[in-house]
Design an enzyme around this catalytic site. Structure first.
Site, PDB file in Angstrom:
ATOM      1  CE1 TYR A   1      -3.061  -3.017   0.418  1.00 49.72           C
ATOM      2  CE2 TYR A   1      -3.538  -2.339   2.649  1.00 49.72           C
ATOM      3  CZ  TYR A   1      -3.739  -3.199   1.608  1.00 49.72           C
ATOM      4  OH  TYR A   1      -4.620  -4.230   1.755  1.00 49.72           O
TER       5      TYR A   1
ATOM      6  CG  HIS B   1      -1.208  -8.530   0.383  1.00 50.63           C
ATOM      7  ND1 HIS B   1      -0.759  -7.243   0.273  1.00 50.63           N
ATOM      8  CD2 HIS B   1      -2.550  -8.448   0.264  1.00 50.63           C
ATOM      9  CE1 HIS B   1      -1.788  -6.430   0.105  1.00 50.63           C
ATOM     10  NE2 HIS B   1      -2.887  -7.144   0.090  1.00 50.63           N
TER      11      HIS B   1
END
Ligand code: A2P
Length: 284
Positions: free
Chosen positions: A54, A112
């Site tokens: 991110y 992730h």
């Protein structure tokens, strides 16, 4: 139930029942300074969900320090990026995240997305190697809990077969119309707590007529109806918003109880849109 309620993970660590998601919204991709984190901390969110991918960990760490909130009250999650699969790589990814955040430990660290390219033996081994790194971080006290994100049972089963420490959390996309019943049931049967990303269906559910009608019963917005449903199905929602009023609205969801009929309507909605991303479609 209120925003301060916590669930107990299988290792006894407590996790807040709602969190703030920081995945970049479309208009913010590439921005170094995401808006919203300071506001979320002020509004009472204590679980903040980030990821190496991110690109906001330095900003998040600074926001945490600015907030003055006791570190022990916060529950900070990050995720090992797809670019760092394997034992040494995952340790390196974690170190980068921790350095960027300038924290001493994380509360939760997740893989992730599962590896899935090539023959099963290949990606299963890679996922197990990444997992072994998370186990090392857990044993060494750098993370209080470990888990996976976007794993389906066919990714989880081989990982768990070789794991020394079972995953404590499964995070996946979860919203009305996409309740992922099978992975959620699998995770629960194996003692995991489930977190839901994009609980608002990436915003696609917010003008839905059915949700607008149900909202009128409680004087709540569709977003609040969805988030109330989510916590009442025992899934930790991680809504994202860059707007202060909506950040506040999304945690103001604990003062009403929906009827069984309304709960059931949300649980049985047709798919009307979401991220479109699945563990088997992500190739990066
Ligand atoms: P905004 O930042 O303008 O509030 P999801 O978490 O399911 O991925 O959804 C995120 C999207 O939903 C964002 O576009 C966000 O836009 C929007 N959103 C978040 N909370 C609300 C809300 N309470 N009402 C309307 N839109 C919302």
């Amino acid at each position: 139930m209120d925003a301060s309620q916590r669930y107990r993970l299988s290792n006894g660590v407590e996790i807040p029942c709602i969190g703030y998601g920081t995945a970049p919204l479309n208009e913010a991709i590439g921005q170094e300074m995401p808006v919203g984190i300071d506001e979320a901390l002020v509004c009472g969110y204590r679980l903040i969900d980030t990821a190496w991918a991110y690109k906001n960990e330095a900003y998040l760490g600074a926001a945490i320090r600015r907030s003055g909130i006791d570190r022990k009250e916060l529950f900070v999650t990050s995720k090992c990026s797809n670019r760092f699969r394997g034992y040494e790589q995952a340790l390196a990814c974690f170190k980068e995240s921790l350095d960027l955040l300038r924290l001493e430990y994380l509360d939760l660290y997740l893989i992730h997305w599962p590896a899935k390219d090539g023959p099963p033996e290949q990606w299963q081994k890679l996922n197990s190697e990444t997992w072994r790194a998370l186990e090392t971080l857990y044993k060494d006290g750098y993370v209080r809990a470990i888990g996976v994100s976007n794993f389906w049972p066919h990714h989880l089963e081989p990982l768990m077969e070789h794991a020394e420490i079972p995953p404590m959390v499964l995070q996946l996309e979860y919203h009305p119309g996409y309740i992922q019943a099978e992975p959620v049931a699998f995770a629960r049967a194996h003692g995991m707590i489930v977190e839901g990303w994009s609980p608002l269906g990436t915003g696609k559910l917010l003008n839905n007529e059915t949700l607008l009608e149900i909202g009128k019963n409680y004087n709540k917005s569709p977003a609040q109806v969805i988030l109330n449903w989510c916590v009442n199905t025992g899934v930790i929602p991680l809504p994202k918003s860059h707007n202060e009023a909506r950040i506040l609205q999304n945690i103001d969801i604990f003062d009403f109880k929906m009827s069984e009929d309304d709960m059931s309507t949300l649980s049985n909605m047709e798919y009307i849109g979401g991220s479109g991303w699945t563990p088997d479609s992500i190739t990066w």
